[in-house]
Scaffold this motif. Structure first.
Motif, PDB file in Angstrom:
ATOM      1  N   ALA A   8       0.832  -1.214   0.000  1.00  0.00           N
ATOM      2  CA  ALA A   8       0.000   0.000   0.000  1.00  0.00           C
ATOM      3  C   ALA A   8       0.867   1.265   0.000  1.00  0.00           C
ATOM      4  CB  ALA A   8      -0.951  -0.005   1.193  1.00  0.00           C
ATOM      5  N   GLN A  12       1.068   4.174  -2.849  1.00  0.00           N
ATOM      6  CA  GLN A  12       0.807   5.574  -2.504  1.00  0.00           C
ATOM      7  C   GLN A  12       1.952   6.496  -2.905  1.00  0.00           C
ATOM      8  OE1 GLN A  12      -0.072   4.852   1.628  1.00  0.00           O
ATOM      9  NE2 GLN A  12      -2.280   4.782   1.268  1.00  0.00           N
ATOM     10  N   VAL A  21      -4.520   3.697  -6.130  1.00  0.00           N
ATOM     11  CA  VAL A  21      -4.652   4.052  -4.718  1.00  0.00           C
ATOM     12  C   VAL A  21      -6.052   4.599  -4.444  1.00  0.00           C
ATOM     13  CG1 VAL A  21      -3.826   5.603  -2.886  1.00  0.00           C
ATOM     14  CG2 VAL A  21      -2.180   4.430  -4.380  1.00  0.00           C
ATOM     15  N   VAL A  30      -7.037  -0.760   1.271  1.00  0.00           N
ATOM     16  CA  VAL A  30      -5.688  -0.267   1.603  1.00  0.00           C
ATOM     17  C   VAL A  30      -5.147  -1.027   2.814  1.00  0.00           C
ATOM     18  CG1 VAL A  30      -4.343   1.735   2.387  1.00  0.00           C
ATOM     19  CG2 VAL A  30      -6.027   1.994   0.560  1.00  0.00           C
ATOM     20  N   SER A  34      -1.696  -3.444   3.549  1.00  0.00           N
ATOM     21  CA  SER A  34      -0.768  -2.842   4.504  1.00  0.00           C
ATOM     22  C   SER A  34      -0.356  -3.830   5.590  1.00  0.00           C
ATOM     23  CB  SER A  34      -1.422  -1.623   5.175  1.00  0.00           C
ATOM     24  OG  SER A  34      -1.732  -0.642   4.224  1.00  0.00           O
TER      25      SER A  34
END
Length: 147
Positions: A8, A12, A21, A30, A34
């Motif tokens: 993630a 980004q 994103v 997201v 992560s």
């Protein structure tokens, strides 16, 4: 994994993935990318999203469909480009996505394709997997059948 950032975070911080994103946030994915679970993500570039144009707005409006499409780009575990072994040119390697469908990966002229989408930038390491940037948004057959 070699990367210090999550999938993630890499998305980004990569200008070429800003549309991805945006739609990952819309779909609430997201956090999934992560975590600590290892994934291989075939990440469509901004240009890939531009190709589908107005259809993207329709897809984003339907959160379930959006999730299915995005998870179709995510495979459990880590697949590096050198892991794709082919007995001969044109062989197809099938992998199951997080959404439970199959992606077909093949290699032609030293280029890797995922359901026909060209991998334009391979093997971006992340702490929780690897990212490969592709030039098309790949759509699962279950979504295509609904159209």
């Amino acid at each position: 994994m070699n990367g210090q950032k999550t999938i993630a975070q890499i998305a980004q911080e990569t200008n070429e993935l800003s549309t991805l994103v945006k739609v990952l946030k819309e779909a609430g994915l997201v956090e999934t990318l992560s975590g600590n679970q290892q994934y291989t993500v075939f990440a469509p570039s901004n240009q890939a999203f531009e190709v589908i144009g107005k259809q993207l707005d329709e897809i984003v409006a339907n959160k379930e469909e959006l999730k299915k499409i995005l998870l179709y780009h995510v495979v459990p575990g880590v697949i590096h480009s050198q892991d794709i072994k082919f007995v001969k040119l044109g062989d197809i390697h099938k992998v199951k996505t997080v959404g439970g469908q199959e992606l077909q990966i093949n290699k032609q002229d030293d280029k890797i394709y995922v359901n026909g989408a060209l991998v334009t930038h391979a093997d971006i390491p992340a702490s929780n997997g690897v990212v490969h940037i592709i030039d098309e948004v790949v759509i699962p057959s279950t979504v295509l059948q609904q159209k």
